[in-house]
Design an enzyme around this catalytic site. Structure first.
Site, short mmCIF file in Angstrom:
data_model
loop_
_atom_site.label_atom_id
_atom_site.label_comp_id
_atom_site.label_asym_id
_atom_site.label_seq_id
_atom_site.Cartn_x
_atom_site.Cartn_y
_atom_site.Cartn_z
CB ALA A 10 -0.87 0.05 1.20
NE ARG A 35 8.78 1.92 -0.41
CZ ARG A 35 8.74 2.03 -1.43
NH1 ARG A 35 9.33 3.03 -2.27
NH2 ARG A 35 7.57 1.39 -2.10
CG ASN A 85 -0.86 -4.07 -4.92
OD1 ASN A 85 -0.75 -4.07 -6.15
ND2 ASN A 85 0.01 -3.47 -4.13
CB SER A 138 0.96 -9.30 -14.41
OG SER A 138 1.79 -8.69 -15.43
CE1 TYR A 151 6.34 -9.28 -11.95
CE2 TYR A 151 5.85 -8.91 -14.04
CZ TYR A 151 5.62 -8.60 -12.82
OH TYR A 151 4.52 -7.93 -12.55
CE LYS A 155 2.85 -10.31 -10.47
NZ LYS A 155 1.93 -9.79 -9.34
N PRO A 181 -3.06 -6.46 -14.88
CG PRO A 181 -2.76 -4.99 -13.33
CD PRO A 181 -2.77 -6.55 -13.49
CD GLU A 187 7.76 4.43 -5.84
OE1 GLU A 187 8.12 3.75 -5.26
OE2 GLU A 187 6.90 5.51 -5.43
P1 NDP Z 1 5.29 -0.52 -6.98
O1 NDP Z 1 6.79 -0.69 -6.95
O2 NDP Z 1 4.86 1.15 -7.20
O3 NDP Z 1 4.71 -1.12 -5.56
C1 NDP Z 1 5.27 -2.34 -5.19
C2 NDP Z 1 4.50 -2.50 -3.88
O4 NDP Z 1 5.14 -3.61 -3.29
C3 NDP Z 1 5.22 -1.18 -2.78
O5 NDP Z 1 4.14 -1.07 -2.14
C4 NDP Z 1 6.11 -2.06 -2.06
O6 NDP Z 1 6.09 -1.83 -0.62
C5 NDP Z 1 5.44 -3.63 -2.02
N1 NDP Z 1 6.54 -4.56 -1.83
C6 NDP Z 1 7.67 -4.90 -2.61
N2 NDP Z 1 8.24 -5.65 -2.20
C7 NDP Z 1 7.76 -6.18 -0.80
C8 NDP Z 1 8.18 -7.10 0.34
N3 NDP Z 1 9.23 -7.83 0.13
N4 NDP Z 1 7.46 -6.93 1.53
C9 NDP Z 1 6.19 -6.13 1.48
N5 NDP Z 1 5.85 -5.24 0.43
C10 NDP Z 1 6.68 -5.17 -0.51
O7 NDP Z 1 4.62 -1.30 -8.06
P2 NDP Z 1 2.99 -1.45 -8.54
O8 NDP Z 1 2.19 -0.69 -7.92
O9 NDP Z 1 3.09 -1.29 -10.12
O10 NDP Z 1 3.08 -3.08 -8.26
C11 NDP Z 1 1.89 -3.65 -7.48
C12 NDP Z 1 1.65 -5.04 -8.21
O11 NDP Z 1 0.88 -4.92 -9.42
C13 NDP Z 1 2.80 -5.99 -8.23
O12 NDP Z 1 2.25 -7.31 -7.78
C14 NDP Z 1 2.95 -5.99 -9.67
O13 NDP Z 1 3.56 -7.10 -10.24
C15 NDP Z 1 1.69 -5.80 -10.24
N6 NDP Z 1 1.68 -5.36 -11.66
C16 NDP Z 1 1.98 -4.13 -11.98
C17 NDP Z 1 2.18 -3.64 -13.19
C18 NDP Z 1 2.83 -2.49 -13.77
O14 NDP Z 1 2.74 -2.28 -14.96
N7 NDP Z 1 3.14 -1.43 -12.90
C19 NDP Z 1 1.20 -4.44 -14.29
C20 NDP Z 1 0.65 -5.79 -13.79
C21 NDP Z 1 0.72 -5.92 -12.66
P3 NDP Z 1 7.39 -1.51 0.02
O15 NDP Z 1 8.65 -1.25 -0.77
O16 NDP Z 1 7.19 -0.16 1.14
O17 NDP Z 1 7.36 -2.76 1.11
C1 8X3 Z 2 3.83 -5.63 -15.01
C2 8X3 Z 2 3.65 -5.57 -16.68
O1 8X3 Z 2 4.56 -6.12 -19.03
O2 8X3 Z 2 5.99 -4.84 -17.41
O3 8X3 Z 2 3.46 -6.77 -14.64
O4 8X3 Z 2 5.58 -7.22 -17.28
S1 8X3 Z 2 4.97 -6.04 -17.66
#
Ligand code: NDP
Ligand code: 8X3
Length: 251
Positions: A10, A35, A85, A138, A151, A155, A181, A187
């Site tokens: 989150a 964080r 997530n 994903s 990766y 997924k 998505p 990020e």
């Molecule tokens: P971000 O990097 O913006 O967010 C990732 C989140 O995951 C952060 O809040 C981070 O929190 C948390 N996280 C990562 N590692 C850990 C850990 N070891 N323990 C606890 N929390 C963790 O990426 P997105 O919002 O894009 O990603 C969210 C989800 O969506 C992921 O599962 C990603 O695979 C999926 N996704 C993203 C896509 C994209 O294009 N962006 C497309 C498809 C799927 P913190 O570092 O504070 O722990």
């Molecule tokens: C994130 C989408 O295409 O970068 O899951 O793998 S992609």
């Protein structure tokens, strides 16, 4: 009775926008991440709209996960919605050049972390015979793309676990579904490219990527469906994207 949602990841991107969208509906929120300063900032932002509890744990650490969820005060203990997530990609390399530390991170966070959190939350959901789990998968869980190897495997595992949970939890009336998505500007690529923001920016330029708010609206729609409706598996891409490798860019 108000819903209580636990959202992993989150502190950024998709998870943070789901938290904001749910707060608009007055859903009680358990916000998770590592964080703490970001958890505190989000708590301060959303507290006027709903009650918030933050949990700081690394999803890779099984002990930390179960202790954190066991520590919930009674007001937050009955989790009705779980948003799995938290996750990231680490690296983009061909399989023969991949870094095994990156492989460990992706499998430990995206697959085992999701399992640990789900297991801990299910104790209550099974007892109450109800709940709703949404797994953020994903398009990488639907098709494999060059250098996406581990990766994509992680997924694909989420996709399999989404189906497995739906089967095993069917007898308890627990809803399980995934939202998968395509390209969303968060990020994500900065993490994948280890802080190289110039490289990360190239992933999202020349077209209109999805915004995390788009995914949050969809997740809100999924949880708002009547109890007899379960969105089992949903794929969403930007209009400019046709597949993992086909994106119509204007520059
Ligand atoms: P971000 O990097 O913006 O967010 C990732 C989140 O995951 C952060 O809040 C981070 O929190 C948390 N996280 C990562 N590692 C850990 C850990 N070891 N323990 C606890 N929390 C963790 O990426 P997105 O919002 O894009 O990603 C969210 C989800 O969506 C992921 O599962 C990603 O695979 C999926 N996704 C993203 C896509 C994209 O294009 N962006 C497309 C498809 C799927 P913190 O570092 O504070 O722990
Ligand atoms: C994130 C989408 O295409 O970068 O899951 O793998 S992609």
């Amino acid at each position: 009775m108000s819903e209580t949602a636990l959202i992993t990841g989150a502190t950024s991107g998709i998870g943070r926008e789901i938290a904001r969208r749910f707060a608009d509906e007055g859903i009680l929120l358990i916000l998770c991440g590592r964080r703490q300063e970001r958890l505190d900032a989000l708590e301060a932002e959303l507290s006027p709209k709903t009650r918030i509890h933050t949990l700081n744990f690394d999803v890779r650490n099984r002990e930390e996960v179960s202790q954190a969820i066991d520590s919930l005060p009674p007001e937050f203990a009955d989790i009705s919605i779980l948003i799995n997530n938290a996750g990231n990609a680490h690296g983009l390399d061909p399989i023969d050049k991949g870094n095994p530390d990156d492989w460990d991170a992706m499998l430990d966070i995206n697959v085992k972390g999701l399992l640990y959190v789900t297991r801990a939350v299910l104790t209550g959901m099974v007892k109450r015979a109800g709940g709703h789990i949404i797994n953020i998968g994903s398009t990488a869980g639907k098709e494999v793309y060059p250098m996406g190897n581990v990766y994509c495997a992680s997924k694909h595992a989420v996709d399999a676990l989404n189906q497995a949970m739906r089967i095993d939890l069917n007898k308890y009336g627990i809803r399980v579904g995934s939202v998968n998505p395509g390209l969303v500007e968060t990020e994500f690529s900065e993490v994948r490219f280890k802080g190289d923001s110039a490289r990360a920016d190239t992933v999202y330029t020349g077209y209109q990527p999805l915004k995390p708010e788009d995914i949050a609206d969809i997740v809100h729609f999924v949880v708002s469906c009547p109890p007899h409706v379960n969105i089992a598996d949903l794929v969403v891409m930007p209009t400019a994207q046709a597949s993992s490798t086909i994106v119509k860019k204007d520059r």
